[in-house]
Enzyme design. Structure first.
Site, short mmCIF file in Angstrom:
data_model
loop_
_atom_site.label_atom_id
_atom_site.label_comp_id
_atom_site.label_asym_id
_atom_site.label_seq_id
_atom_site.Cartn_x
_atom_site.Cartn_y
_atom_site.Cartn_z
N GLY A 163 18.08 12.91 90.16
CA GLY A 163 19.18 13.62 90.81
C GLY A 163 20.38 12.83 91.26
O GLY A 163 21.24 13.37 91.94
N GLY A 164 20.50 11.55 90.88
CA GLY A 164 21.67 10.77 91.29
C GLY A 164 22.96 11.44 90.82
O GLY A 164 23.91 11.60 91.61
N LYS A 165 22.98 11.85 89.56
CA LYS A 165 24.21 12.44 89.04
C LYS A 165 24.40 13.88 89.54
O LYS A 165 25.52 14.33 89.71
CB LYS A 165 24.22 12.38 87.50
CG LYS A 165 24.23 10.95 87.02
CD LYS A 165 24.29 10.82 85.53
CE LYS A 165 24.01 9.40 85.09
NZ LYS A 165 22.60 8.98 85.30
N ASP A 181 15.61 20.24 84.66
CA ASP A 181 14.83 19.13 84.11
C ASP A 181 13.49 19.69 83.64
O ASP A 181 12.91 20.55 84.30
CB ASP A 181 14.60 18.03 85.16
CG ASP A 181 14.24 16.70 84.51
OD1 ASP A 181 15.12 15.82 84.41
OD2 ASP A 181 13.08 16.56 84.06
N ARG A 186 9.27 15.65 88.32
CA ARG A 186 10.60 15.07 88.57
C ARG A 186 11.53 16.10 89.21
O ARG A 186 12.40 15.77 90.01
CB ARG A 186 11.18 14.50 87.27
CG ARG A 186 10.47 13.18 86.89
CD ARG A 186 10.88 12.67 85.55
NE ARG A 186 12.24 12.21 85.47
CZ ARG A 186 12.64 10.95 85.65
NH1 ARG A 186 11.76 10.00 85.94
NH2 ARG A 186 13.91 10.61 85.53
N ASP A 214 12.80 23.58 79.18
CA ASP A 214 12.97 22.64 78.09
C ASP A 214 14.44 22.73 77.63
O ASP A 214 14.87 23.75 77.09
CB ASP A 214 12.01 23.02 76.96
CG ASP A 214 12.23 22.16 75.73
OD1 ASP A 214 13.06 21.24 75.78
OD2 ASP A 214 11.55 22.43 74.73
N GLY A 215 15.17 21.66 77.88
CA GLY A 215 16.61 21.67 77.58
C GLY A 215 16.93 21.78 76.10
O GLY A 215 18.07 22.07 75.73
N ASP A 230 22.38 13.83 80.24
CA ASP A 230 21.98 12.46 80.60
C ASP A 230 20.55 12.30 80.07
O ASP A 230 19.57 12.53 80.77
CB ASP A 230 22.03 12.32 82.14
CG ASP A 230 21.83 10.88 82.58
OD1 ASP A 230 22.27 9.96 81.85
OD2 ASP A 230 21.22 10.67 83.64
N CYS A 285 20.86 5.21 79.42
CA CYS A 285 20.90 3.87 80.03
C CYS A 285 20.21 2.87 79.10
O CYS A 285 19.43 2.04 79.54
CB CYS A 285 20.32 3.88 81.44
SG CYS A 285 18.67 4.55 81.53
C1 SAM Z 1 17.70 9.67 82.28
S1 SAM Z 1 16.70 10.83 83.08
C2 SAM Z 1 17.90 11.77 83.96
C3 SAM Z 1 18.42 11.07 85.18
C4 SAM Z 1 19.26 11.96 86.06
N1 SAM Z 1 20.36 12.55 85.34
C5 SAM Z 1 19.80 11.21 87.26
O1 SAM Z 1 20.98 10.82 87.28
O2 SAM Z 1 19.02 10.98 88.20
C6 SAM Z 1 16.25 11.91 81.79
C7 SAM Z 1 15.53 13.14 82.26
O3 SAM Z 1 15.36 13.99 81.13
C8 SAM Z 1 14.22 14.79 81.38
N2 SAM Z 1 13.81 15.42 80.11
C9 SAM Z 1 13.05 14.93 79.13
N3 SAM Z 1 12.90 15.83 78.14
C10 SAM Z 1 13.60 16.93 78.52
C11 SAM Z 1 13.82 18.20 77.94
N4 SAM Z 1 13.30 18.52 76.75
N5 SAM Z 1 14.60 19.07 78.61
C12 SAM Z 1 15.13 18.76 79.82
N6 SAM Z 1 14.92 17.58 80.42
C13 SAM Z 1 14.19 16.67 79.78
C14 SAM Z 1 13.23 13.82 81.97
O4 SAM Z 1 12.24 14.50 82.72
C15 SAM Z 1 14.11 12.92 82.82
O5 SAM Z 1 14.08 13.33 84.15
#
Ligand code: SAM
Length: 359
Positions: A163-165, A181, A186, A214-215, A230, A285
């Protein structure tokens, strides 16, 4: 012939329902007890080969920085007692790296000067019971700044946890923010972060919506003004330093290898969710070109050929100039911008690419 079979397979895979790996569904301790080379060592071998070739003479200094302590920024919570907090941070010789940037941003983020490796004290809770700042890699604000969110915007944060962003997006003013997410555990963390930083009325008044979907199979089409993708990636810093939850663990090889496919599906969803004229920012990242510019390139082609979604990459060179005192940018990235970790300014890696949907 081979190329067209490859393209057909990619198209088919992009349409298949995505396999959500277990780690995104529930919390699980990853098997650090499994015998074999430690995952950080496997990660280092991989990085030496891949990034050695990709970055050439820059790799040794980036490598040294990645293996050293990361530099943090303190994102000020605008719902806390801002004046008292910023006074305290200035007395530590930290400064707001956004202060001089010609942007209409609501964000304030303190960092220590180049070469200064001081650390911020832990955030404290103020009179309203909200924490006064959030510690994060300051470069991770760049995707949010590049989105250029305006007060009348509807914004989607497709991969939001922890959740930072999302917090940064809430510090900018927008009409509506959908934070999503796929990982339940998470999402719970995201919820806790929001509770610690955002006043209750703002969390419940309908301006903010949290989902655990699921995104890659996003149900809304063409309705957002801004979308942040992200994406999950090899999180290079974490992979090089931590055994736990490390994607270079042998048991996760398949998951790691399928990251570019997952990233492509997420970016495709983002491009479909944004309205024509709106912008998507894709970020990771990792330094990996396969997970960065290759994903962007492939998705732009597929979005047009398979879904009639036409998009163009936006030039961020001006943006890079604006922040070059604080971050070290790679000057040779084919598409988008890449922040390179350096010992004098140990932020990143952070890749971002801004894409405008034109129709
Ligand atoms: C890089 S992290 C995001 C960090 C977040 N944006 C932040 O700033 O704190 C990537 C995130 O993508 C999520 N993720 C993985 N597969 C996904 C999907 N199919 N749909 C949505 N989210 C997904 C993971 O659970 C993870 O929390």
């Amino acid at each position: 012939m081979a190329a067209s079979i490859g393209a057909t397979l990619i198209r088919r895979k992009l349409r298949e329902p995505v396999r959500v790996f277990c780690r995104y569904r529930y919390k699980k301790k990853w098997a650090s007890s499994v015998v074999g080379a430690p995952a950080p060592r496997l990660a280092l071998q991989f990085c030496d080969v891949t990034y050695g070739a990709q970055l050439g003479g820059l790799w040794p200094s980036v490598r040294a920085a990645l293996l050293s302590e990361q530099k943090y920024g303190a994102l000020i919570n605008k719902f806390s007692s801002v004046e008292a907090v910023t006074r305290g941070l200035r007395s530590l010789n930290a400064a707001d790296f956004l202060q001089k940037a010609p942007l209409t941003s609501g964000l304030t983020c303190y960092t220590f000067p180049r070469g200064d490796i001081s650390r911020f004290p832990a955030a404290r809770s103020g009179t309203l019971g909200l924490l006064d700042y959030y510690l994060l890699d300051a470069s991770s604000l760049l995707p949010v700044l590049a989105l250029d969110v305006q007060p009348d915007h509807r914004v989607l944060d497709l991969c939001a946890a922890p959740g930072g962003k999302t917090l940064a997006l809430l510090m900018e003013d927008c009409r509506f923010l959908a934070a999503n997410d796929a990982s339940l555990s998470r999402c719970k963390r995201l919820h806790r972060v929001l509770q610690s930083y955002i006043p209750g009325n703002l969390r419940t008044e309908g301006r903010l919506r949290l989902t655990t979907l699921d995104g890659t199979d996003w149900p809304e089409d063409s309705i957002y003004d801004r979308v942040l993708v992200d994406a999950p990636c090899t999180t290079d810093r974490h992979s090089l330093l931590e055994e736990e939850n490390n994607i270079f663990h042998r048991a996760r090889t398949r998951e790691r290898q399928s990251l570019p496919l997952l990233q492509s599906r997420l970016l495709l969803s983002g491009l479909r969710a944004v309205a024509p004229g709106g912008d998507v920012v894709y970020s990771t990242c990792t330094l990996s070109a396969l997970q960065n510019e290759c994903v962007v390139e492939r998705v732009l082609g597929l979005a047009a050929s398979e879904y009639g979604v036409h998009a163009e990459i936006q030039d961020l060179r001006g943006f890079r100039e604006m922040f070059r005192q604080t971050f070290t940018f790679h000057l040779d990235t084919r598409l988008g911008e890449l922040v390179l970790p350096q010992l004098s300014a140990n932020h990143g890696p952070l890749y971002l690419c801004k894409i405008r949907r034109v129709r």
